[in-house]
Scaffold this active site. Sequence first.
Site, mmCIF file in Angstrom:
data_model
loop_
_atom_site.group_PDB
_atom_site.id
_atom_site.type_symbol
_atom_site.label_atom_id
_atom_site.label_comp_id
_atom_site.label_asym_id
_atom_site.label_seq_id
_atom_site.Cartn_x
_atom_site.Cartn_y
_atom_site.Cartn_z
ATOM 1 N N HIS A 17 2.150 -5.415 -3.366
ATOM 2 C CA HIS A 17 0.838 -5.197 -3.992
ATOM 3 C C HIS A 17 0.526 -6.332 -4.967
ATOM 4 O O HIS A 17 -0.592 -6.844 -5.001
ATOM 5 C CB HIS A 17 0.830 -3.891 -4.807
ATOM 6 C CG HIS A 17 1.055 -2.642 -4.022
ATOM 7 N ND1 HIS A 17 1.976 -1.683 -4.385
ATOM 8 C CD2 HIS A 17 0.462 -2.177 -2.895
ATOM 9 C CE1 HIS A 17 1.933 -0.684 -3.535
ATOM 10 N NE2 HIS A 17 1.031 -0.956 -2.613
ATOM 11 N N LYS A 41 -1.219 11.617 1.918
ATOM 12 C CA LYS A 41 0.119 11.272 1.403
ATOM 13 C C LYS A 41 0.445 12.138 0.185
ATOM 14 O O LYS A 41 -0.437 12.385 -0.638
ATOM 15 C CB LYS A 41 0.161 9.804 0.944
ATOM 16 C CG LYS A 41 0.122 8.777 2.049
ATOM 17 C CD LYS A 41 0.251 7.386 1.419
ATOM 18 C CE LYS A 41 0.002 6.283 2.436
ATOM 19 N NZ LYS A 41 -0.155 4.971 1.791
ATOM 20 N N ARG A 90 -0.013 -6.330 6.146
ATOM 21 C CA ARG A 90 1.347 -6.754 6.468
ATOM 22 C C ARG A 90 1.502 -7.046 7.947
ATOM 23 O O ARG A 90 2.392 -7.767 8.360
ATOM 24 C CB ARG A 90 2.358 -5.682 6.054
ATOM 25 C CG ARG A 90 2.557 -5.585 4.557
ATOM 26 C CD ARG A 90 3.235 -4.312 4.166
ATOM 27 N NE ARG A 90 2.396 -3.174 4.512
ATOM 28 C CZ ARG A 90 2.607 -1.915 4.132
ATOM 29 N NH1 ARG A 90 3.675 -1.635 3.413
ATOM 30 N NH2 ARG A 90 1.785 -0.952 4.475
ATOM 31 N N SER A 127 5.633 1.299 -0.550
ATOM 32 C CA SER A 127 6.028 2.257 -1.589
ATOM 33 C C SER A 127 6.848 3.382 -0.988
ATOM 34 O O SER A 127 7.834 3.835 -1.583
ATOM 35 C CB SER A 127 4.782 2.833 -2.270
ATOM 36 O OG SER A 127 4.029 1.824 -2.871
HETATM 37 O O1 PNS Z 1 -2.317 2.744 -0.670
HETATM 38 P P1 PNS Z 1 -3.080 3.632 0.252
HETATM 39 O O2 PNS Z 1 -2.446 5.001 0.302
HETATM 40 O O3 PNS Z 1 -3.291 3.049 1.602
HETATM 41 O O4 PNS Z 1 -4.519 3.812 -0.446
HETATM 42 C C1 PNS Z 1 -5.541 4.441 0.253
HETATM 43 C C2 PNS Z 1 -6.755 4.652 -0.644
HETATM 44 C C3 PNS Z 1 -6.433 5.527 -1.832
HETATM 45 C C4 PNS Z 1 -7.244 3.304 -1.143
HETATM 46 C C5 PNS Z 1 -7.813 5.289 0.291
HETATM 47 O O5 PNS Z 1 -7.283 6.460 0.821
HETATM 48 C C6 PNS Z 1 -9.111 5.564 -0.423
HETATM 49 O O6 PNS Z 1 -9.910 4.652 -0.598
HETATM 50 N N1 PNS Z 1 -9.297 6.811 -0.851
HETATM 51 C C7 PNS Z 1 -10.468 7.220 -1.591
HETATM 52 C C8 PNS Z 1 -11.323 8.170 -0.775
HETATM 53 C C9 PNS Z 1 -12.192 7.401 0.193
HETATM 54 O O7 PNS Z 1 -13.024 6.599 -0.182
HETATM 55 N N2 PNS Z 1 -11.974 7.675 1.482
HETATM 56 C C10 PNS Z 1 -12.735 7.100 2.565
HETATM 57 C C11 PNS Z 1 -12.212 5.751 2.981
HETATM 58 S S1 PNS Z 1 -13.131 5.128 4.330
#
Ligand code: PNS
Length: 161
Positions: A17, A41, A90, A127
């Site tokens: 990150h 998650k 990645r 993570s």
């Molecule tokens: O590190 P991650 O788990 O891949 O992060 C994912 C995250 C939290 C960035 C993503 O799930 C997110 O943006 N969640 C907020 C809700 C949202 O906007 N969902 C629609 C995405 S198209």
Amino acid sequence: MRRAVCPGSFDPVTYGHLDVIGRAAAIFDEVVVATGSNVSKSRLFDPEERIAMLTEATREWPNVKVAGFGGLIVDFCREIDAIAIVKGLRGATDYEYELPMAQMNRHLTGVETVFLPGAVGNAFVSSSLIKEVAAFGGDISAFVPAFVAERLTEKLASRPS
Ligand code: PNS
């Protein structure tokens, strides 16, 4: 002011990150690292703990700020007037996961997503894997700052068995 958002769960923040955040900070005037919740998650650290670790880990970049967000990432981007979302890739699996989110986010508000290729050395760093390795006593010092490794060890030790 060209502001970007680096969103993620950051549970906990890794060198993978931090590589992406530092490179985004060199491209944009300001980068807001935004910790949100991925509904699919389960989380180990609560939002305040994740924000505290991110704040400490990004201290070297004066144009990086850390925030939490609760709803849609596009709404958060609009609130803080961010023009782009930055994500690291990645490999192909990340691309397949990230592409529909980028397309959905652009559909919702027009916000662009900028993908940065992850450093080769971080290709296997996540993570989730770090938590698993740490839970069984493995050495994670190559993947997270020392203070994050310590907090992870403490957190895992304090969990009910
Ligand atoms: O590190 P991650 O788990 O891949 O992060 C994912 C995250 C939290 C960035 C993503 O799930 C997110 O943006 N969640 C907020 C809700 C949202 O906007 N969902 C629609 C995405 S198209």
